[in-house]
Design a protein around this motif. Structure first.
Motif, PDB file in Angstrom:
ATOM      1  N   GLY A  96      36.884  19.485  46.004  1.00 48.95           N
ATOM      2  CA  GLY A  96      37.937  20.176  46.749  1.00 48.95           C
ATOM      3  C   GLY A  96      39.248  20.408  46.009  1.00 48.95           C
ATOM      4  N   ARG A  97      39.243  20.193  44.686  1.00 46.50           N
ATOM      5  CA  ARG A  97      40.446  20.435  43.867  1.00 46.50           C
ATOM      6  C   ARG A  97      41.704  19.753  44.406  1.00 46.50           C
ATOM      7  N   ALA A  98      42.822  20.503  44.492  1.00 44.06           N
ATOM      8  CA  ALA A  98      44.125  19.863  44.729  1.00 44.06           C
ATOM      9  C   ALA A  98      44.220  19.215  46.116  1.00 44.06           C
ATOM     10  N   ASN A 151      41.900  35.528  48.438  1.00 47.50           N
ATOM     11  CA  ASN A 151      41.153  34.309  48.733  1.00 47.50           C
ATOM     12  C   ASN A 151      41.066  33.285  47.589  1.00 47.50           C
ATOM     13  N   ASN A 152      40.925  33.716  46.376  1.00 50.51           N
ATOM     14  CA  ASN A 152      40.943  32.811  45.222  1.00 50.51           C
ATOM     15  C   ASN A 152      41.179  33.643  43.961  1.00 50.51           C
ATOM     16  N   ASN A 153      41.249  32.977  42.818  1.00 48.30           N
ATOM     17  CA  ASN A 153      41.579  33.724  41.607  1.00 48.30           C
ATOM     18  C   ASN A 153      40.439  34.640  41.157  1.00 48.30           C
ATOM     19  N   ALA A 154      39.193  34.261  41.451  1.00 42.69           N
ATOM     20  CA  ALA A 154      38.069  35.148  41.124  1.00 42.69           C
ATOM     21  C   ALA A 154      38.247  36.465  41.887  1.00 42.69           C
ATOM     22  N   ALA A 155      38.637  36.368  43.149  1.00 42.39           N
ATOM     23  CA  ALA A 155      38.876  37.558  43.963  1.00 42.39           C
ATOM     24  C   ALA A 155      40.060  38.352  43.408  1.00 42.39           C
ATOM     25  N   GLU A 179      32.790  31.417  30.804  1.00 40.35           N
ATOM     26  CA  GLU A 179      32.237  31.084  32.115  1.00 40.35           C
ATOM     27  C   GLU A 179      33.019  29.892  32.615  1.00 40.35           C
ATOM     28  N   ILE A 180      33.553  30.028  33.823  1.00 42.78           N
ATOM     29  CA  ILE A 180      34.276  28.922  34.418  1.00 42.78           C
ATOM     30  C   ILE A 180      33.355  28.312  35.461  1.00 42.78           C
ATOM     31  N   GLY A 181      33.279  26.990  35.491  1.00 45.36           N
ATOM     32  CA  GLY A 181      32.370  26.286  36.412  1.00 45.36           C
ATOM     33  C   GLY A 181      32.294  26.982  37.756  1.00 45.36           C
ATOM     34  N   SER A 183      30.115  29.519  38.492  1.00 43.21           N
ATOM     35  CA  SER A 183      29.600  30.875  38.323  1.00 43.21           C
ATOM     36  C   SER A 183      30.656  31.980  38.285  1.00 43.21           C
ATOM     37  N   PHE A 184      31.794  31.716  37.674  1.00 41.52           N
ATOM     38  CA  PHE A 184      32.747  32.792  37.410  1.00 41.52           C
ATOM     39  C   PHE A 184      32.593  33.177  35.947  1.00 41.52           C
ATOM     40  N   ARG A 185      31.956  34.333  35.705  1.00 42.39           N
ATOM     41  CA  ARG A 185      31.754  34.813  34.341  1.00 42.39           C
ATOM     42  C   ARG A 185      32.418  36.170  34.220  1.00 42.39           C
ATOM     43  N   LYS A 224      43.631  39.803  29.150  1.00 40.67           N
ATOM     44  CA  LYS A 224      43.608  38.544  28.413  1.00 40.67           C
ATOM     45  C   LYS A 224      43.213  37.450  29.398  1.00 40.67           C
ATOM     46  N   VAL A 225      42.200  36.672  29.014  1.00 43.48           N
ATOM     47  CA  VAL A 225      41.697  35.625  29.919  1.00 43.48           C
ATOM     48  C   VAL A 225      41.965  34.272  29.287  1.00 43.48           C
ATOM     49  N   HIS A 226      42.643  33.415  30.031  1.00 46.17           N
ATOM     50  CA  HIS A 226      42.899  32.069  29.521  1.00 46.17           C
ATOM     51  C   HIS A 226      41.556  31.370  29.307  1.00 46.17           C
ATOM     52  N   ASP A 258      44.808  36.968  32.972  1.00 44.96           N
ATOM     53  CA  ASP A 258      44.237  36.003  33.926  1.00 44.96           C
ATOM     54  C   ASP A 258      44.551  34.615  33.390  1.00 44.96           C
ATOM     55  N   LEU A 259      45.509  33.968  34.032  1.00 49.52           N
ATOM     56  CA  LEU A 259      45.968  32.662  33.545  1.00 49.52           C
ATOM     57  C   LEU A 259      45.047  31.524  33.950  1.00 49.52           C
ATOM     58  N   GLY A 260      44.152  31.781  34.882  1.00 49.68           N
ATOM     59  CA  GLY A 260      43.299  30.694  35.370  1.00 49.68           C
ATOM     60  C   GLY A 260      44.126  29.778  36.251  1.00 49.68           C
ATOM     61  N   SER A 261      44.610  28.698  35.659  1.00 48.53           N
ATOM     62  CA  SER A 261      45.392  27.766  36.450  1.00 48.53           C
ATOM     63  C   SER A 261      46.802  28.288  36.693  1.00 48.53           C
ATOM     64  N   GLY A 262      47.526  28.460  35.610  1.00 46.97           N
ATOM     65  CA  GLY A 262      48.917  28.874  35.799  1.00 46.97           C
ATOM     66  C   GLY A 262      49.681  27.748  36.453  1.00 46.97           C
ATOM     67  N   PHE A 291      46.480  33.996  38.968  1.00 46.91           N
ATOM     68  CA  PHE A 291      46.252  32.550  38.848  1.00 46.91           C
ATOM     69  C   PHE A 291      45.837  31.925  40.182  1.00 46.91           C
ATOM     70  N   SER A 292      45.328  30.686  40.098  1.00 49.35           N
ATOM     71  CA  SER A 292      44.768  29.992  41.269  1.00 49.35           C
ATOM     72  C   SER A 292      45.836  29.251  42.056  1.00 49.35           C
ATOM     73  N   GLY A 293      45.607  29.108  43.362  1.00 47.41           N
ATOM     74  CA  GLY A 293      46.505  28.318  44.195  1.00 47.41           C
ATOM     75  C   GLY A 293      46.190  26.831  44.149  1.00 47.41           C
TER      76      GLY A 293
HETATM   77  C1  LIG Z   1      39.495  28.887  37.432  1.00 49.32           C
HETATM   78  C2  LIG Z   1      39.591  30.214  36.804  1.00 49.32           C
HETATM   79  C3  LIG Z   1      39.235  31.365  37.522  1.00 49.32           C
HETATM   80  C4  LIG Z   1      38.702  31.291  38.920  1.00 49.32           C
HETATM   81  O1  LIG Z   1      39.675  30.856  39.807  1.00 49.32           O
HETATM   82  P1  LIG Z   1      39.254  30.387  41.297  1.00 49.32           P
HETATM   83  O2  LIG Z   1      40.559  30.150  41.983  1.00 49.32           O
HETATM   84  O3  LIG Z   1      38.411  29.174  41.129  1.00 49.32           O
HETATM   85  O4  LIG Z   1      38.492  31.507  41.903  1.00 49.32           O
HETATM   86  C5  LIG Z   1      39.353  32.582  36.905  1.00 49.32           C
HETATM   87  N1  LIG Z   1      39.795  32.669  35.627  1.00 49.32           N
HETATM   88  C6  LIG Z   1      40.129  31.590  34.904  1.00 49.32           C
HETATM   89  C7  LIG Z   1      40.592  31.769  33.493  1.00 49.32           C
HETATM   90  C8  LIG Z   1      40.040  30.311  35.470  1.00 49.32           C
HETATM   91  O5  LIG Z   1      40.372  29.234  34.758  1.00 49.32           O
END
Ligand SMILES: *Cc1c(COP(=O)(O)O)cnc(C)c1O
Length: 471
Positions: A96-98, A151-155, A179-181, A183-185, A224-226, A258-262, A291-293
């Protein structure tokens, strides 16, 4: 009891006899007749199977009633439950992350319980914007002109690609096709968003001229993808954000990061490694950042998109935005987390993610020490218990090459005739069966509970009397 054989099927009581038993009548009052009947039938059937296999089956009414009660109890328990995350991975996607701060829990509870001005402007009495409750805060904190949430960073990544590059090409460095755990590719997201991925450079080295020669009339965006969960070391080269921003501006292309976490704070100011921030990426010339919440930001699951006003307007006009919008509980939780960031002096005290990252080892050790004796007592003869130094990690692709020194409780099964690994698994599974399941990790032959995320040792210790290792 005793060994039963096929003929013992006759010893099984009838369903009617069971349903009129005193113990079962009490269960019928609690769980309803239909459900108890269904479970009783299932229980009898599995006993028949056991008897046919030659298992030891207790056919007494008391034993059958106990099993039926256990079945009813276990199925009425919530499927989604609280657990102790003592894995040492602070932002664990499977757990459940944070953890949300108290102010967010309060805000969500209040908004859930009644009507709210979710999409209603209290000044004008007219329709309002649901995102407005957070976007003002995001802009204030990140310096962005505009923002939107999904809804999330993938979205967020999908919405950006689908809005700004549908049917067009998007250039991404080969070293960033991660690929981020869960199934985000990037290549799959790209395809599903209706864009053509153009891979630039090689895995370890990508230069500015690689990008320049990849761009053509079909290109809509450079992304650019982190790299998140991995680090490329050695003979490497990548192109600075500011250079990419320049060539995009020259060719009128969108430059998206795409910072991912940020994170909205400078982690270095807390003595931690640096993690890219939306502020820096925007300053470097990114048109949009995502970035993700619920990663380092420490809030609810959400995807945040910030940057140019005209682009955010286009995102909001895409019908996909409606399908990906956040619900009111997310908005309540996110806005209260962002408000915490506005008073960042005492942020670590109020934001659980930061608090657990910054917790010092002495504090953890002092809390964990008494637990060693308590656990030793409960595991007497079954396992030896000791305090060890261990490493936590932030997880979810954040700070990938950095570990945080921590303190854990290590348990080693006592020598026994069974296979050592089997004993370790039994130990881990006994902790998972506690009323509030405890999740640890197996490391170098020990079952380890990393105590960095344990902040209520009394409650943790109180349930240990129920620890039961099943042989
Ligand atoms: C975690 C991550 C995502 C996906 O974010 P979610 O909030 O899990 O959907 C996308 N891009 C990068 C670089 C990430 O690290």
């Amino acid at each position: 009891m005793g060994n039963t054989s096929v003929s013992d099927l006759r010893l099984l009581p009838s369903i009617d006899r069971l349903l009129s038993a005193q113990d079962i009548k009490a269960l019928i009052t609690q769980y309803g007749r239909a459900e108890v009947k269904r479970i009783t039938r299932n229980e009898l059937e599995s006993m028949r199977v056991g008897i046919r296999q030659g298992d030891n089956v207790d056919t007494s009414i008391v034993a059958i009633c106990n099993s039926i009660h256990a079945r009813l109890k276990s199925q009425s328990r919530q499927s989604l439950r609280r657990v102790y995350n003592l894995t040492g991975t602070l932002l664990h996607t499977n757990l459940g992350r944070a953890t949300l701060p108290q102010c967010s829990i309060d805000a969500v509870t209040e908004i859930m319980a009644g009507a709210s001005n979710l999409e209603y402007d209290l000044d004008s009495g007219r329709r309002g914007e649901r995102d407005s409750h957070v976007c003002r805060l995001i802009c204030g904190l990140s310096g962005a002109e505009a923002a939107t949430i999904v809804n999330n960073n993938a979205a967020a990544v999908m919405l950006v690609l689908n809005t700004l590059a549908l049917g067009k090409e998007v250039a991404v460095s080969r070293g960033e096709l991660v690929e981020i755990g869960g199934s985000f590719r990037i290549p799959d997201i790209m395809a599903r968003s209706g864009c053509t991925l153009v891979e630039v450079g090689t895995t370890n080295r990508t230069h500015l001229h690689d990008f320049e020669s990849a761009l053509n009339a079909q290109t809509a965006m450079v992304m650019k993808v982190h790299q998140s969960n991995y680090v490329i070391e050695g003979f490497t080269a990548s192109v600075e954000e500011a250079r990419l921003a320049e060539i995009c501006a020259k060719s009128n292309l969108a430059f998206v990061v795409d910072l991912g976490s940020g994170t909205l704070v400078d982690l270095e100011s807390y003595g931690l490694a640096q993690e890219p921030t939306p502020m820096q990426a925007l300053k470097n010339g990114a048109d949009l950042v995502t970035f993700s919440g619920d990663k380092l930001l420490g809030g609810p699951q959400a995807g945040i998109i910030a940057g140019r006003h005209d682009l955010i307007r286009q995102l909001n006009a895409n019908p996909m935005k409606r399908a990906l919008r956040c619900d009111k509980m997310t908005i309540a939780a996110l806005s209260s987390v962002l408000q915490l960031y506005q008073h960042s002096d005492d942020l670590p005290e109020h934001l659980p993610v930061l608090k657990s990252i910054l917790r010092n080892c002495d504090d953890i050790r002092q809390m964990a020490l008494p637990l060693v004796d308590i656990l030793s007592n409960h595991l007497k003869g079954k396992a030896t218990v000791s305090l060890i130094d261990c490493d936590s990690e932030t997880g979810s692709g954040t700070l990938p090459d950095k570990v945080i020194a921590s303190v854990g409780i290590a348990m080693r099964p006592a020598p026994h005739c069974s296979d050592y690994d089997v004993l370790l698994d039994r130990l881990a599974s006994a902790f998972r069966r506690l009323p509030v399941p405890v999740i640890g990790r197996i490391h170098r032959g020990s079952f380890v509970l990393d105590c960095r995320c344990l902040d209520n040792p009394q409650a943790f210790a109180a349930q240990l009397s129920e620890l039961e290792i099943i042989e």
